[in-house]
Design a protein around this motif. Structure first.
Motif, PDB file in Angstrom:
ATOM      1  N   ILE A  44       0.854  -1.180  -0.006  1.00  0.00           N
ATOM      2  CA  ILE A  44       0.067  -0.079   0.024  1.00  0.00           C
ATOM      3  C   ILE A  44       0.916   1.074   0.053  1.00  0.00           C
ATOM      4  O   ILE A  44       0.878   2.077  -1.009  1.00  0.00           O
ATOM      5  CB  ILE A  44      -0.956   0.011   1.272  1.00  0.00           C
ATOM      6  CG1 ILE A  44      -1.963  -1.046   1.172  1.00  0.00           C
ATOM      7  CG2 ILE A  44      -1.737   1.299   1.210  1.00  0.00           C
ATOM      8  CD1 ILE A  44      -2.725  -1.236   2.457  1.00  0.00           C
ATOM      9  N   TYR A  45       1.870   1.566   1.165  1.00  0.00           N
ATOM     10  CA  TYR A  45       2.541   2.495   1.098  1.00  0.00           C
ATOM     11  C   TYR A  45       3.745   2.059   2.076  1.00  0.00           C
ATOM     12  O   TYR A  45       3.432   1.641   3.267  1.00  0.00           O
ATOM     13  CB  TYR A  45       1.835   3.644   1.643  1.00  0.00           C
ATOM     14  CG  TYR A  45       2.467   4.896   2.002  1.00  0.00           C
ATOM     15  CD1 TYR A  45       2.872   5.649   0.978  1.00  0.00           C
ATOM     16  CD2 TYR A  45       3.029   5.477   3.455  1.00  0.00           C
ATOM     17  CE1 TYR A  45       3.750   6.713   1.066  1.00  0.00           C
ATOM     18  CE2 TYR A  45       3.821   6.339   3.497  1.00  0.00           C
ATOM     19  CZ  TYR A  45       4.210   7.201   2.577  1.00  0.00           C
ATOM     20  OH  TYR A  45       4.960   8.251   2.702  1.00  0.00           O
ATOM     21  N   ILE A  54       0.905  -3.091   4.149  1.00  0.00           N
ATOM     22  CA  ILE A  54       0.500  -4.112   2.964  1.00  0.00           C
ATOM     23  C   ILE A  54      -1.041  -4.396   3.144  1.00  0.00           C
ATOM     24  O   ILE A  54      -1.582  -4.114   4.185  1.00  0.00           O
ATOM     25  CB  ILE A  54       1.279  -5.293   3.097  1.00  0.00           C
ATOM     26  CG1 ILE A  54       1.013  -6.135   4.551  1.00  0.00           C
ATOM     27  CG2 ILE A  54       2.648  -5.427   2.441  1.00  0.00           C
ATOM     28  CD1 ILE A  54       1.734  -7.378   4.691  1.00  0.00           C
ATOM     29  N   PHE A  55      -1.792  -4.904   2.159  1.00  0.00           N
ATOM     30  CA  PHE A  55      -3.095  -5.301   2.011  1.00  0.00           C
ATOM     31  C   PHE A  55      -3.293  -6.876   1.594  1.00  0.00           C
ATOM     32  O   PHE A  55      -2.508  -6.862   0.586  1.00  0.00           O
ATOM     33  CB  PHE A  55      -3.940  -4.313   1.254  1.00  0.00           C
ATOM     34  CG  PHE A  55      -5.046  -4.678   0.797  1.00  0.00           C
ATOM     35  CD1 PHE A  55      -6.084  -4.598   2.143  1.00  0.00           C
ATOM     36  CD2 PHE A  55      -5.975  -5.008  -0.201  1.00  0.00           C
ATOM     37  CE1 PHE A  55      -7.381  -4.821   2.124  1.00  0.00           C
ATOM     38  CE2 PHE A  55      -7.055  -5.459  -0.238  1.00  0.00           C
ATOM     39  CZ  PHE A  55      -7.840  -5.170   0.932  1.00  0.00           C
ATOM     40  N   VAL A  61      -5.306  -5.761   6.660  1.00  0.00           N
ATOM     41  CA  VAL A  61      -4.130  -4.856   6.797  1.00  0.00           C
ATOM     42  C   VAL A  61      -2.723  -5.259   7.501  1.00  0.00           C
ATOM     43  O   VAL A  61      -3.109  -5.666   8.503  1.00  0.00           O
ATOM     44  CB  VAL A  61      -4.684  -3.376   6.967  1.00  0.00           C
ATOM     45  CG1 VAL A  61      -3.527  -2.324   6.983  1.00  0.00           C
ATOM     46  CG2 VAL A  61      -5.876  -2.947   6.227  1.00  0.00           C
ATOM     47  N   GLY A  62      -1.720  -4.860   7.013  1.00  0.00           N
ATOM     48  CA  GLY A  62      -0.493  -5.530   7.618  1.00  0.00           C
ATOM     49  C   GLY A  62       0.739  -4.640   7.664  1.00  0.00           C
ATOM     50  O   GLY A  62       0.703  -3.324   6.820  1.00  0.00           O
ATOM     51  N   HIS A  63       1.606  -4.931   8.445  1.00  0.00           N
ATOM     52  CA  HIS A  63       2.937  -3.914   8.277  1.00  0.00           C
ATOM     53  C   HIS A  63       4.102  -4.825   8.161  1.00  0.00           C
ATOM     54  O   HIS A  63       4.192  -6.020   8.880  1.00  0.00           O
ATOM     55  CB  HIS A  63       2.972  -3.282   9.673  1.00  0.00           C
ATOM     56  CG  HIS A  63       4.212  -2.250   9.659  1.00  0.00           C
ATOM     57  ND1 HIS A  63       5.365  -2.907  10.304  1.00  0.00           N
ATOM     58  CD2 HIS A  63       4.261  -0.899   9.497  1.00  0.00           C
ATOM     59  CE1 HIS A  63       6.209  -1.631  10.066  1.00  0.00           C
ATOM     60  NE2 HIS A  63       5.441  -0.482   9.725  1.00  0.00           N
ATOM     61  N   LYS A  64       4.962  -4.597   7.327  1.00  0.00           N
ATOM     62  CA  LYS A  64       6.275  -5.352   7.114  1.00  0.00           C
ATOM     63  C   LYS A  64       7.126  -5.093   8.558  1.00  0.00           C
ATOM     64  O   LYS A  64       7.722  -4.027   8.398  1.00  0.00           O
ATOM     65  CB  LYS A  64       6.862  -5.088   5.668  1.00  0.00           C
ATOM     66  CG  LYS A  64       5.909  -5.725   4.707  1.00  0.00           C
ATOM     67  CD  LYS A  64       6.690  -5.748   3.226  1.00  0.00           C
ATOM     68  CE  LYS A  64       6.684  -4.090   2.868  1.00  0.00           C
ATOM     69  NZ  LYS A  64       7.247  -4.220   1.195  1.00  0.00           N
TER      70      LYS A  64
END
Length: 171
Positions: A66-67, A71-72, A111-114
């Motif tokens: 996403i940005y 992540i999506f 929705v997530g975060h790396k």
């Protein structure tokens, strides 16, 4: 069930897989995935005694940036859950175990975060589950449930639509 059957069940219980296709260059990290697994479980009730059985799930998912490190993920999974229960056969009154089955679909939007690049991430979001009827084994729909004024077919009506929130850590 013979030795081969137990070995296959053991292998399926301990292994599920997830594969990704269309791997893009390192900076984009978009992917499509296929997943499959084996589940072992049943219903829990204070009143009725269910036994655990083996089922399965399989599905498709996709993951996209996403940005920056966000992540999506979204996916669609088909599942089959199984459970068992002792019932009294109609006519003979003999106790026998009948198996119940429900099929359905799960749709998830996470929705997530790396956390560590493309190697470790944390995700969370809503899951919508659509169920079929909780159908008993064919021929035992009219079998009585011991201690209750119910037959196995009376348990078919379950919630058709469920909503949950889920989270996961992906590696």
């Amino acid at each position: 069930m013979g030795l081969k059957g137990y070995f296959l069940m053991l292998v399926l219980l301990f292994f599920s897989w997830q594969s990704f296709s269309q791997r893009y260059p390192k900076d984009t990290y978009n992917s499509l995935g296929i997943q499959a697994g084996v589940n072992y479980g049943g219903l829990t009730s204070d009143d009725l005694s269910f036994t655990r059985q083996i089922g399965f799930s399989a599905g498709l998912s996709t993951r996209a940036n996403i940005y920056n490190k966000f992540i999506f993920l979204y996916g669609l999974n088909y599942f089959q859950y199984n459970s068992g229960m002792e019932v009294m056969e109609q006519g003979s009154g003999r106790l026998t175990e009948t198996f119940f089955e429900t099929n359905g679909v799960q749709i998830n939007f996470f929705v997530g975060h790396k956390i560590i690049g493309d190697y470790l991430s944390i995700e969370a979001g809503p899951v919508l589950q659509i169920n079929s009827k909780f159908t008993p084994e064919e021929g035992l729909e009219n079998a009585k449930i011991p201690g209750y004024n119910l037959v196995a077919g009376d348990l078919e009506d379950i919630s058709k639509l469920n909503f949950a929130v889920a989270g996961e850590i992906s590696a």
